[in-house]
Design a protein around this motif. Structure first.
Motif, PDB file in Angstrom:
ATOM      1  N   ARG A  65       0.825  -1.210   0.000  1.00 16.10           N
ATOM      2  CA  ARG A  65       0.000   0.000   0.000  1.00 16.10           C
ATOM      3  C   ARG A  65       0.861   1.262   0.000  1.00 16.10           C
ATOM      4  NH1 ARG A  65      -4.598  -1.925  -1.705  1.00 16.10           N
ATOM      5  NH2 ARG A  65      -5.872  -3.031  -0.180  1.00 16.10           N
ATOM      6  N   CYS A  66       2.107   1.088  -0.225  1.00 20.54           N
ATOM      7  CA  CYS A  66       3.017   2.211  -0.125  1.00 20.54           C
ATOM      8  C   CYS A  66       2.702   3.287  -1.161  1.00 20.54           C
ATOM      9  CB  CYS A  66       4.442   1.702  -0.337  1.00 20.54           C
ATOM     10  SG  CYS A  66       5.660   3.012  -0.382  1.00 20.54           S
ATOM     11  N   PRO A  67       2.571   4.533  -0.722  1.00 20.11           N
ATOM     12  CA  PRO A  67       2.454   5.643  -1.682  1.00 20.11           C
ATOM     13  C   PRO A  67       3.840   6.022  -2.183  1.00 20.11           C
ATOM     14  CG  PRO A  67       2.264   6.482   0.559  1.00 20.11           C
ATOM     15  CD  PRO A  67       2.461   4.982   0.677  1.00 20.11           C
ATOM     16  N   CYS A  68       4.351   5.181  -3.088  1.00 22.45           N
ATOM     17  CA  CYS A  68       5.765   5.284  -3.477  1.00 22.45           C
ATOM     18  C   CYS A  68       6.118   6.693  -3.968  1.00 22.45           C
ATOM     19  CB  CYS A  68       6.062   4.260  -4.579  1.00 22.45           C
ATOM     20  SG  CYS A  68       5.790   2.556  -4.055  1.00 22.45           S
ATOM     21  N   GLY A  69       5.188   7.294  -4.720  1.00 22.70           N
ATOM     22  CA  GLY A  69       5.475   8.597  -5.334  1.00 22.70           C
ATOM     23  C   GLY A  69       5.809   9.668  -4.321  1.00 22.70           C
ATOM     24  N   THR A  70       5.193   9.561  -3.111  1.00 20.67           N
ATOM     25  CA  THR A  70       5.441  10.587  -2.098  1.00 20.67           C
ATOM     26  C   THR A  70       6.318  10.067  -0.972  1.00 20.67           C
ATOM     27  OG1 THR A  70       3.373   9.962  -0.997  1.00 20.67           O
ATOM     28  CG2 THR A  70       3.272  11.787  -2.560  1.00 20.67           C
ATOM     29  N   ALA A  71       6.246   8.738  -0.692  1.00 17.10           N
ATOM     30  CA  ALA A  71       6.981   8.202   0.453  1.00 17.10           C
ATOM     31  C   ALA A  71       8.465   8.089   0.140  1.00 17.10           C
ATOM     32  CB  ALA A  71       6.422   6.849   0.853  1.00 17.10           C
ATOM     33  N   HIS A  72       8.768   7.674  -1.072  1.00 25.53           N
ATOM     34  CA  HIS A  72      10.189   7.544  -1.431  1.00 25.53           C
ATOM     35  C   HIS A  72      10.336   7.831  -2.928  1.00 25.53           C
ATOM     36  CE1 HIS A  72       9.174   3.509  -2.962  1.00 25.53           C
ATOM     37  NE2 HIS A  72       8.460   3.403  -1.856  1.00 25.53           N
ATOM     38  N   PRO A  73      10.137   9.095  -3.303  1.00 24.43           N
ATOM     39  CA  PRO A  73      10.159   9.481  -4.723  1.00 24.43           C
ATOM     40  C   PRO A  73      11.462   9.140  -5.426  1.00 24.43           C
ATOM     41  CG  PRO A  73      10.163  11.421  -3.287  1.00 24.43           C
ATOM     42  CD  PRO A  73       9.897  10.236  -2.419  1.00 24.43           C
ATOM     43  N   GLU A  91      -2.069   8.095  10.210  1.00 21.54           N
ATOM     44  CA  GLU A  91      -3.158   7.588  11.043  1.00 21.54           C
ATOM     45  C   GLU A  91      -3.433   6.119  10.793  1.00 21.54           C
ATOM     46  OE1 GLU A  91      -5.181   9.368  13.426  1.00 21.54           O
ATOM     47  OE2 GLU A  91      -3.305  10.463  13.256  1.00 21.54           O
ATOM     48  N   ALA A  92      -2.861   5.540   9.747  1.00 17.29           N
ATOM     49  CA  ALA A  92      -3.259   4.193   9.351  1.00 17.29           C
ATOM     50  C   ALA A  92      -2.062   3.265   9.320  1.00 17.29           C
ATOM     51  CB  ALA A  92      -3.919   4.234   7.975  1.00 17.29           C
ATOM     52  N   ASP A  93      -2.349   1.965   9.527  1.00 16.22           N
ATOM     53  CA  ASP A  93      -1.342   0.943   9.288  1.00 16.22           C
ATOM     54  C   ASP A  93      -1.328   0.629   7.800  1.00 16.22           C
ATOM     55  OD1 ASP A  93      -0.382   0.581  11.854  1.00 16.22           O
ATOM     56  OD2 ASP A  93      -2.040  -0.741  12.392  1.00 16.22           O
ATOM     57  N   VAL A  94      -0.183   0.722   7.192  1.00 19.96           N
ATOM     58  CA  VAL A  94      -0.053   0.518   5.765  1.00 19.96           C
ATOM     59  C   VAL A  94       0.779  -0.723   5.518  1.00 19.96           C
ATOM     60  CG1 VAL A  94       0.758   1.524   3.604  1.00 19.96           C
ATOM     61  CG2 VAL A  94      -0.227   3.000   5.365  1.00 19.96           C
ATOM     62  N   SER A  95       0.291  -1.559   4.615  1.00 20.33           N
ATOM     63  CA  SER A  95       1.064  -2.744   4.240  1.00 20.33           C
ATOM     64  C   SER A  95       2.187  -2.324   3.312  1.00 20.33           C
ATOM     65  CB  SER A  95       0.142  -3.745   3.524  1.00 20.33           C
ATOM     66  OG  SER A  95      -0.879  -4.170   4.400  1.00 20.33           O
ATOM     67  N   LEU A  96       3.370  -2.801   3.631  1.00 21.67           N
ATOM     68  CA  LEU A  96       4.544  -2.424   2.843  1.00 21.67           C
ATOM     69  C   LEU A  96       5.317  -3.666   2.422  1.00 21.67           C
ATOM     70  CD1 LEU A  96       5.981   0.530   4.942  1.00 21.67           C
ATOM     71  CD2 LEU A  96       4.596   0.675   2.879  1.00 21.67           C
ATOM     72  N   CYS A  97       5.867  -3.599   1.236  1.00 23.04           N
ATOM     73  CA  CYS A  97       6.821  -4.624   0.843  1.00 23.04           C
ATOM     74  C   CYS A  97       8.187  -4.251   1.411  1.00 23.04           C
ATOM     75  CB  CYS A  97       6.872  -4.746  -0.679  1.00 23.04           C
ATOM     76  SG  CYS A  97       7.521  -3.291  -1.504  1.00 23.04           S
ATOM     77  N   ALA A  98       9.081  -5.200   1.437  1.00 24.05           N
ATOM     78  CA  ALA A  98      10.381  -4.963   2.059  1.00 24.05           C
ATOM     79  C   ALA A  98      11.151  -3.819   1.389  1.00 24.05           C
ATOM     80  CB  ALA A  98      11.188  -6.265   2.045  1.00 24.05           C
ATOM     81  N   PRO A  99      11.247  -3.788   0.059  1.00 27.99           N
ATOM     82  CA  PRO A  99      11.992  -2.682  -0.566  1.00 27.99           C
ATOM     83  C   PRO A  99      11.424  -1.315  -0.215  1.00 27.99           C
ATOM     84  CG  PRO A  99      11.569  -4.428  -2.152  1.00 27.99           C
ATOM     85  CD  PRO A  99      10.780  -4.755  -0.923  1.00 27.99           C
ATOM     86  N   CYS A 100      10.085  -1.216  -0.166  1.00 27.76           N
ATOM     87  CA  CYS A 100       9.465   0.063   0.172  1.00 27.76           C
ATOM     88  C   CYS A 100       9.777   0.455   1.609  1.00 27.76           C
ATOM     89  CB  CYS A 100       7.955  -0.007  -0.032  1.00 27.76           C
ATOM     90  SG  CYS A 100       7.461   0.142  -1.755  1.00 27.76           S
TER      91      CYS A 100
END
Ligand SMILES: [Zn+2]
Ligand SMILES: [Zn+2]
Length: 111
Positions: A65-73, A91-100
């Protein structure tokens, strides 16, 4: 008092048995009705639990669920889309893959 039917053990047993059998039958019917009713109530909950379990193992939960564009552009291409952990993001728990997760960690460190 030998002729008194009420004091006859066999007769008392028969009466008691009939009462017990009647109570048992009544109880059986109530249990059957209650079980049907309970199943009617339980079924959606069981289905919801199964849906949740299915989502956890095969469904959305496993999607990053990573917002890649803003979390790690700077590391937008690292995402492999398979969530392996959840991370508190605002405010939320976000599912992330390891690279993200790694990319976000670096992004937060550099800030
Ligand atoms: Zn990402
Ligand atoms: Zn990702």
């Amino acid at each position: 008092m030998a002729g008194n039917a009420d004091n006859n053990p066999a007769r008392q047993f028969t009466v008691a048995w009939q009462a017990a059998a009647a109570a048992l039958e009544e109880w059986r019917q109530q249990v059957a009705a209650a079980t049907t009713e309970a199943l009617g109530k339980l079924d959606p909950a069981v289905r919801a639990a199964m849906e949740a379990g299915r989502a956890a193992f095969t469904g959305d939960w496993r999607a990053c669920r990573c917002p890649c564009g803003t979390a790690h552009p700077d590391d937008r291409g690292v995402c492999d889309g398979r969530a392996v952990l959840t991370r508190r993001l605002g405010e939320a728990d976000v599912s992330l893959c390891a690279p993200c997760a790694v990319a976000q960690g670096f992004a937060e460190f550099s800030r």
